[in-house]
Design an enzyme around this catalytic site. Structure first.
Site, PDB file in Angstrom:
ATOM      1  N   ASP A  82       0.841  -1.192   0.000  1.00 19.45           N
ATOM      2  CA  ASP A  82       0.000   0.000   0.000  1.00 19.45           C
ATOM      3  C   ASP A  82       0.887   1.257   0.000  1.00 19.45           C
ATOM      4  OD1 ASP A  82      -2.417   1.383   0.137  1.00 19.45           O
ATOM      5  OD2 ASP A  82      -2.519   1.312   2.327  1.00 19.45           O
ATOM      6  N   HIS A 180      -7.711   8.952   5.016  1.00 13.96           N
ATOM      7  CA  HIS A 180      -7.030   7.979   5.876  1.00 13.96           C
ATOM      8  C   HIS A 180      -7.257   8.320   7.339  1.00 13.96           C
ATOM      9  CE1 HIS A 180      -4.323   7.732   2.185  1.00 13.96           C
ATOM     10  NE2 HIS A 180      -4.920   6.561   2.271  1.00 13.96           N
ATOM     11  N   THR A 211     -12.168   3.067   6.894  1.00 12.42           N
ATOM     12  CA  THR A 211     -12.486   3.135   8.325  1.00 12.42           C
ATOM     13  C   THR A 211     -13.355   4.341   8.643  1.00 12.42           C
ATOM     14  OG1 THR A 211     -10.397   2.079   8.912  1.00 12.42           O
ATOM     15  CG2 THR A 211     -11.474   3.368  10.648  1.00 12.42           C
ATOM     16  N   ASN A 230      -9.911  -0.129   1.017  1.00 13.98           N
ATOM     17  CA  ASN A 230      -8.842  -0.286   1.994  1.00 13.98           C
ATOM     18  C   ASN A 230      -9.360  -0.034   3.405  1.00 13.98           C
ATOM     19  OD1 ASN A 230      -7.356  -0.478  -0.327  1.00 13.98           O
ATOM     20  ND2 ASN A 230      -6.023   1.259   0.105  1.00 13.98           N
TER      21      ASN A 230
END
Ligand SMILES: [Zn+2]
Length: 284
Positions: A82, A180, A211, A230
């Site tokens: 990643d 992120h 997330t 992801n």
């Protein structure tokens, strides 16, 4: 099974209108938990490693762990690097058995991003390894790169097509407003752009920053064309919180395997939940 190149699973996801989870491992316990969750739901899955994890353990150790976990599994498991920013680390990952790599050249001007990405694609192709590219900028903290949410740059379909044509990448990280880490402010997601990218391009699209999005939002992103999502921060949070909770409740417990088993079970359940929402359950 040996680790597989993820392009096949992502193309199938694109065709089938579902999404493959790409989960970040940090050690063998998380690696096993990801594979176990995928097995339990008969889902194809991607293991992935961040630059920080690579810096700590090295690609050789991580690739060995991934091979061991995938080796006894009946489902397709890929190993992805990643946000690779360092050419030497990416080349090393390719040699050590990673089955796909991401080159993150988003900090370079477009022309330079294209040239550097193309070089990675050539090396990867020669080894049967797939490449994820990125244009636009995903907000948040990825190791030592910090991008404010209002600084993130969104991707347009024209740019994306041109980028893929010029670089030859197999799948593309679409900057559509996800971030992120944890969301500091409510994300302004550009789902229309994702939909336009899916309609106007033929390649699988990747959404970073899974997330903290509600599962309804995740479903919406999958329906709009996300083929790889992801999930990293949630893994770390579940890992740490489950250890913390267990230790708080069992202050006299020194059987470390028992403590870790608790975290393992929580991780398998959490990852399984994502797999179901992403729609990849039963697709292995
Ligand atoms: Zn990312």
């Amino acid at each position: 099974m040996p680790l597989v190149n993820p392009l096949g699973m992502l193309q199938a996801a694109r065709k089938g209108g579902y999404c493959v989870g790409a989960f970040n491992l940090v050690d063998y316990l998380t690696t096993e938990a990801i594979v176990k969750a995928a097995e339990a739901r008969r889902a194809p899955v991607m293991l992935q490693t961040s630059s920080a994890t690579v810096k700590r353990f090295g690609v050789k150790t991580l690739a060995t762990m991934a091979r061991m976990a995938a080796g006894s599994s009946p489902v397709d498991v890929a190993l992805h690097l990643d946000h690779g920013t360092d050419r030497d680390v990416i080349f090393e990952a390719i040699r050590e058995g990673y089955t796909s790599v991401m080159f993150d050249g988003s900090r370079y001007p477009l022309e330079e991003n294209i040239a550097r990405t193309r070089e990675i694609v050539e090396e990867a192709r020669a080894h049967g390894v797939a490449v994820e590219g990125e244009i636009g900028v995903v907000a948040g903290v990825e190791d030592d790169i910090v991008i404010r949410q209002d600084e993130a740059i969104y991707t347009t379909p024209e740019e994306a097509l041109e980028f893929v044509r010029q670089t030859g990448v197999d799948f593309l990280a679409a900057a559509i407003g996800t971030a992120h880490g944890f969301y500091k402010v409510e994300p302004r997601l550009d789902i229309d752009t994702l939909r336009a990218l899916r309609e106007q391009t033929g390649f699988p699209l990747v959404v970073h920053g899974g997330t903290g999005l509600g599962f309804d939002v995740v479903r919406e992103l999958v329906a709009a064309g996300a083929c790889k999502m992801n999930v990293s921060t949630q893994i770390k949070q579940t890992y740490i919180d489950s250890l913390y909770d267990y230790i708080q409740a069992h202050r006299e417990e020194y059987n470390i395997l028992k403590v870790l088993q608790h975290a393992f079970e929580q991780l398998v359940e959490m990852i399984g939940g994502y797999i179901t929402v992403l729609g990849s359950e039963g697709k292995a």
